[in-house]
Enzyme design. Sequence first.
Site, mmCIF file in Angstrom:
data_model
loop_
_atom_site.group_PDB
_atom_site.id
_atom_site.type_symbol
_atom_site.label_atom_id
_atom_site.label_comp_id
_atom_site.label_asym_id
_atom_site.label_seq_id
_atom_site.Cartn_x
_atom_site.Cartn_y
_atom_site.Cartn_z
ATOM 1 N N SER A 68 4.491 -17.975 -30.042
ATOM 2 C CA SER A 68 5.617 -17.785 -30.507
ATOM 3 C C SER A 68 6.919 -18.975 -30.745
ATOM 4 C CB SER A 68 5.654 -16.635 -29.570
ATOM 5 O OG SER A 68 4.750 -16.170 -28.649
HETATM 6 N N1 SAH Z 1 1.983 -17.039 -24.012
HETATM 7 C C1 SAH Z 1 1.318 -18.201 -24.963
HETATM 8 C C2 SAH Z 1 1.139 -17.428 -26.274
HETATM 9 C C3 SAH Z 1 -0.096 -18.082 -26.648
HETATM 10 S S1 SAH Z 1 -0.776 -16.596 -27.939
HETATM 11 C C4 SAH Z 1 1.930 -19.319 -25.622
HETATM 12 O O1 SAH Z 1 3.962 -19.451 -24.524
HETATM 13 O O2 SAH Z 1 1.427 -20.377 -26.015
HETATM 14 C C5 SAH Z 1 -1.708 -15.802 -27.145
HETATM 15 C C6 SAH Z 1 -2.705 -15.619 -26.122
HETATM 16 O O3 SAH Z 1 -3.126 -15.010 -25.773
HETATM 17 C C7 SAH Z 1 -3.933 -16.467 -27.010
HETATM 18 O O4 SAH Z 1 -4.419 -17.781 -26.278
HETATM 19 C C8 SAH Z 1 -5.254 -15.998 -26.379
HETATM 20 O O5 SAH Z 1 -6.121 -16.826 -26.226
HETATM 21 C C9 SAH Z 1 -5.084 -15.293 -25.963
HETATM 22 N N2 SAH Z 1 -5.799 -14.036 -24.884
HETATM 23 C C10 SAH Z 1 -5.869 -12.883 -25.638
HETATM 24 N N3 SAH Z 1 -6.567 -11.770 -25.010
HETATM 25 C C11 SAH Z 1 -6.754 -12.199 -24.020
HETATM 26 C C12 SAH Z 1 -6.955 -11.020 -22.613
HETATM 27 N N4 SAH Z 1 -8.093 -9.974 -22.465
HETATM 28 N N5 SAH Z 1 -7.034 -11.966 -21.628
HETATM 29 C C13 SAH Z 1 -6.182 -13.429 -21.602
HETATM 30 N N6 SAH Z 1 -5.612 -14.003 -23.042
HETATM 31 C C14 SAH Z 1 -6.208 -13.724 -23.714
#
Ligand code: SAH
Length: 221
Positions: A68
């Site tokens: 993000s």
């Molecule tokens: N907090 C992260 C943001 C990553 S984007 C950072 O600091 O980089 C969001 C992430 O959520 C992705 O990697 C995606 O694979 C994950 N995601 C989506 N649905 C999910 C679920 N049900 N359980 C765990 N992770 C999930």
Amino acid sequence: MIGSAAGDKFEKIRTRMVQEQLVPRGITDPRTLAAMARIPRHLFVEDAMQAQAYGDHPLPIGRGQTISQPYIVALMTQALQLKGHEKVLEIGTGSGYQAAILAQLCGQVYTIERINALLVQARKVFDQLRCMNILSRVDDGTIGWPDNSPYDAIIVTAGGPRVPEPLVEQLADPGVLVIPVGDRYVQELQLVSRKDGRVFTKIIENVRFVSLIGVHGWQSE
Ligand code: SAH
């Protein structure tokens, strides 16, 4: 806790990120600002993208996912009002950057990622930075992590169609949950607070996140 990440070649640009992107937009919590100034964000992206890591935008981290925008990480972190002792659950580890920020500000972070390859990479950086208070697992985070509940704070970093019920169940009293809720393209960042047995929801602002995929999220990519 990171003793000192100072001295890396991005230190100045990181300070500028805090002063130019976060402070003018209303990020005032000193602990959040200090964590954002300390954690080397460039380690959470591919080598070829390190120079862009402090830009005012999200960046791809592979597998169609993103790290993000710095402001959004700060906004969500500040909303949790962490004091230092809390147990925090994060859904969507991704690059691991948000988890590393949280690890500076609370007692213990639990983080769940559904894509194993992303978690493997994130864990390498946690080790490198000696973030000892992060426990992670591969799973569907929409069902939470009941074993360690209740959590003082829960942060969901992917956008879902609704607030997953298990996450509300695993929230302490008092407790706060921050989550983007909406359609696939735009969501409202909701702050769900539990206090004295009652649950309140407040809208923070509109955001755009990758999809939350799981039993209590979207059914497919
Ligand atoms: N907090 C992260 C943001 C990553 S984007 C950072 O600091 O980089 C969001 C992430 O959520 C992705 O990697 C995606 O694979 C994950 N995601 C989506 N649905 C999910 C679920 N049900 N359980 C765990 N992770 C999930």
